[in-house]
Design a protein around this motif. Sequence first.
Motif, mmCIF file in Angstrom:
data_model
loop_
_atom_site.group_PDB
_atom_site.id
_atom_site.type_symbol
_atom_site.label_atom_id
_atom_site.label_comp_id
_atom_site.label_asym_id
_atom_site.label_seq_id
_atom_site.Cartn_x
_atom_site.Cartn_y
_atom_site.Cartn_z
ATOM 1 N N ASN A 210 47.707 46.673 51.133
ATOM 2 C CA ASN A 210 47.416 47.400 49.910
ATOM 3 C C ASN A 210 47.757 46.561 48.681
ATOM 4 O OD1 ASN A 210 46.780 49.884 48.374
ATOM 5 N ND2 ASN A 210 48.955 49.825 47.892
ATOM 6 N N MET A 211 48.859 45.831 48.748
ATOM 7 C CA MET A 211 49.243 44.984 47.633
ATOM 8 C C MET A 211 48.187 43.913 47.376
ATOM 9 S SD MET A 211 52.574 42.491 47.262
ATOM 10 C CE MET A 211 51.956 41.454 48.586
ATOM 11 N N LYS A 212 47.688 43.285 48.431
ATOM 12 C CA LYS A 212 46.675 42.233 48.279
ATOM 13 C C LYS A 212 45.391 42.791 47.656
ATOM 14 C CE LYS A 212 48.412 39.618 52.246
ATOM 15 N NZ LYS A 212 48.131 39.168 53.631
ATOM 16 N N VAL A 213 44.992 43.971 48.092
ATOM 17 C CA VAL A 213 43.781 44.584 47.543
ATOM 18 C C VAL A 213 43.973 44.916 46.062
ATOM 19 C CG1 VAL A 213 42.303 46.637 47.653
ATOM 20 C CG2 VAL A 213 43.022 45.504 49.761
ATOM 21 N N CYS A 214 45.118 45.479 45.731
ATOM 22 C CA CYS A 214 45.387 45.823 44.330
ATOM 23 C C CYS A 214 45.415 44.586 43.451
ATOM 24 C CB CYS A 214 46.718 46.570 44.221
ATOM 25 S SG CYS A 214 46.700 48.247 44.879
ATOM 26 N N VAL A 215 46.054 43.538 43.933
ATOM 27 C CA VAL A 215 46.136 42.301 43.156
ATOM 28 C C VAL A 215 44.749 41.718 42.927
ATOM 29 C CG1 VAL A 215 46.940 39.912 43.213
ATOM 30 C CG2 VAL A 215 48.479 41.758 43.864
ATOM 31 N N ALA A 216 43.937 41.675 43.983
ATOM 32 C CA ALA A 216 42.597 41.098 43.860
ATOM 33 C C ALA A 216 41.757 41.862 42.841
ATOM 34 C CB ALA A 216 41.909 41.104 45.225
ATOM 35 N N MET A 217 41.754 43.185 42.915
ATOM 36 C CA MET A 217 40.953 43.966 41.981
ATOM 37 C C MET A 217 41.511 43.884 40.560
ATOM 38 S SD MET A 217 39.704 47.372 44.062
ATOM 39 C CE MET A 217 41.345 48.042 44.307
ATOM 40 N N GLY A 218 42.829 43.852 40.438
ATOM 41 C CA GLY A 218 43.433 43.787 39.116
ATOM 42 C C GLY A 218 43.184 42.469 38.419
ATOM 43 N N VAL A 219 43.371 41.364 39.144
ATOM 44 C CA VAL A 219 43.141 40.047 38.551
ATOM 45 C C VAL A 219 41.668 39.870 38.197
ATOM 46 C CG1 VAL A 219 43.191 37.571 39.013
ATOM 47 C CG2 VAL A 219 45.129 38.990 39.667
ATOM 48 N N ALA A 220 40.772 40.391 39.046
ATOM 49 C CA ALA A 220 39.331 40.266 38.787
ATOM 50 C C ALA A 220 38.953 40.919 37.462
ATOM 51 C CB ALA A 220 38.542 40.884 39.936
ATOM 52 N N GLN A 221 39.404 42.149 37.260
ATOM 53 C CA GLN A 221 39.034 42.820 36.003
ATOM 54 C C GLN A 221 39.755 42.225 34.813
ATOM 55 O OE1 GLN A 221 40.801 46.965 35.510
ATOM 56 N NE2 GLN A 221 41.020 46.683 37.726
ATOM 57 N N LEU A 222 40.967 41.703 35.030
ATOM 58 C CA LEU A 222 41.680 41.021 33.954
ATOM 59 C C LEU A 222 40.874 39.828 33.443
ATOM 60 C CD1 LEU A 222 44.303 40.376 32.307
ATOM 61 C CD2 LEU A 222 44.995 39.004 34.264
ATOM 62 N N LEU A 223 40.388 39.014 34.356
ATOM 63 C CA LEU A 223 39.606 37.839 33.970
ATOM 64 C C LEU A 223 38.289 38.245 33.320
ATOM 65 C CD1 LEU A 223 40.209 35.578 37.108
ATOM 66 C CD2 LEU A 223 41.250 35.359 34.844
ATOM 67 N N ILE A 224 37.673 39.283 33.852
ATOM 68 C CA ILE A 224 36.395 39.737 33.295
ATOM 69 C C ILE A 224 36.564 40.172 31.849
ATOM 70 C CG2 ILE A 224 34.643 41.550 33.423
ATOM 71 C CD1 ILE A 224 34.957 41.442 36.487
ATOM 72 N N TRP A 225 37.564 41.010 31.582
ATOM 73 C CA TRP A 225 37.783 41.485 30.222
ATOM 74 C C TRP A 225 38.160 40.349 29.273
ATOM 75 C CZ3 TRP A 225 35.811 45.683 28.602
ATOM 76 C CH2 TRP A 225 35.810 46.856 29.337
ATOM 77 N N ALA A 226 39.028 39.452 29.733
ATOM 78 C CA ALA A 226 39.504 38.368 28.872
ATOM 79 C C ALA A 226 38.364 37.420 28.496
ATOM 80 C CB ALA A 226 40.627 37.601 29.565
ATOM 81 N N ILE A 227 37.567 37.047 29.489
ATOM 82 C CA ILE A 227 36.445 36.130 29.224
ATOM 83 C C ILE A 227 35.393 36.809 28.359
ATOM 84 C CG2 ILE A 227 34.570 34.827 30.304
ATOM 85 C CD1 ILE A 227 36.445 34.395 32.707
ATOM 86 N N TRP A 228 35.079 38.058 28.689
ATOM 87 C CA TRP A 228 34.072 38.783 27.905
ATOM 88 C C TRP A 228 34.492 38.921 26.450
ATOM 89 C CZ3 TRP A 228 34.620 43.698 25.577
ATOM 90 C CH2 TRP A 228 33.440 44.209 25.015
ATOM 91 N N GLY A 229 35.785 39.161 26.215
ATOM 92 C CA GLY A 229 36.260 39.307 24.843
ATOM 93 C C GLY A 229 36.002 38.064 24.019
ATOM 94 N N GLY A 230 36.132 36.886 24.654
ATOM 95 C CA GLY A 230 35.881 35.644 23.934
ATOM 96 C C GLY A 230 34.408 35.324 23.796
ATOM 97 N N VAL A 231 33.653 35.537 24.846
ATOM 98 C CA VAL A 231 32.226 35.194 24.833
ATOM 99 C C VAL A 231 31.435 36.123 23.930
ATOM 100 C CG1 VAL A 231 30.150 35.045 26.259
ATOM 101 C CG2 VAL A 231 32.324 34.150 27.119
ATOM 102 N N SER A 232 31.747 37.414 23.955
ATOM 103 C CA SER A 232 30.961 38.390 23.200
ATOM 104 C C SER A 232 31.252 38.364 21.707
ATOM 105 C CB SER A 232 31.232 39.798 23.741
ATOM 106 O OG SER A 232 32.587 40.166 23.501
ATOM 107 N N GLY A 233 32.417 37.849 21.332
ATOM 108 C CA GLY A 233 32.784 37.884 19.919
ATOM 109 C C GLY A 233 33.003 39.293 19.413
ATOM 110 N N HIS A 234 33.486 40.179 20.268
ATOM 111 C CA HIS A 234 33.712 41.576 19.897
ATOM 112 C C HIS A 234 34.687 41.659 18.721
ATOM 113 C CE1 HIS A 234 34.712 45.852 20.257
ATOM 114 N NE2 HIS A 234 33.690 45.972 21.092
#
Length: 374
Positions: free
Chosen positions: A282-306
Amino acid sequence: MLLLDGLGALPAVLTDFEEKFVIREKQLPDQQMVRCYWISLFLTFSCCFGVLHASIGDADPSYRSCINDCEITGCVGDICFPHCNFSSDGASVDGPWYMQEPLYLRWKQWDCHSDCKYHCMVNREKDRAASGYEPVKYHGKWPFKRVFGIQEPASVVFSALNLAMHFHGWLSFFILLHYKLPVKPDKKPYYDYAGLWHLYGLLALNSWFWSAVFHSRDVELTERLDYFSAIALLGYSLIVAILRSFNVRLEAARVMVSAPLLAFVTTHILYLNNYKLDYGWNMKVCVAMGVAQLLIWAIWGGVSGHPSRWKLWFVIVTGALAMLLEIYDFPPYEGFVDAHAAWHATTIPLTYLWWSFVKDDAEFRTSVLLKKAK
């Protein structure tokens, strides 16, 4: 949202040197484990980590002897429990039926064994403190002080405040969409992701509710409800991150993206509930999903110029830094506030800022669509 206390029961007799050595050895796996996922999203990790039921305090001979004596005599020192005169199936041993705990008090499930463990722990910690020793964990938990039968009062309060903050954010988001921003002729908001955030708000409320319940009383049912609610929120948060960052607007495309993730999260919950409550997996699954969305939001924030990307980055970075509290897993101050409770406290203002970003995104997106419509 707890860390693995991990390691098996220790030998029955420990010297002072051995006890201190074991404490250091037990802290190393916790620190190594936390460093692997400290950057994960703060919203989603409050309840993704298991608690094993073997700790240093469990193996203490004085503690074990106190429990055995309590279950026989029904007393710990001057404190006695009338319901200890009954067997585990509720049959009377040496007292009348009306001495059992009233039904309206049984919700907390503090039976004879639980009361014995708690008061023996309290007495043992007083003796250890008088001898100059630091507190140790019992059954995977620090020696917290009860308040009105609540097991971890500080964590309960902070979980409730997080729930209140999510409710405030979700309600203000709803008011913004339907009463402050322009709407379409059919009275629907221009913001394409309104429905997604409404469901996110409901899942967040559900997750923090069960977090408060779990910290009130840690039993198998509350543990499972807390874990599964957190996993559901984490999986859905990943879906929202993908749909918003990639600007997926067509319903068919949303279904194609969401269906595999929903199937995976559902299967994962069913596996934990019906086959094995595997804390490591369960820990591995939570970490994988959490890190994935963390990277998605962080990169999108820079690329989109929101225009409100600084809020997004602040939540991500500060929430990640707050996870460092778990590395220094200190015992509860005055028996109430430990590192985990302090971490819950830090998420309260970050939740407010997160919903502020969501509302800014709704305003920004609405203005863009109105300009295109003209």
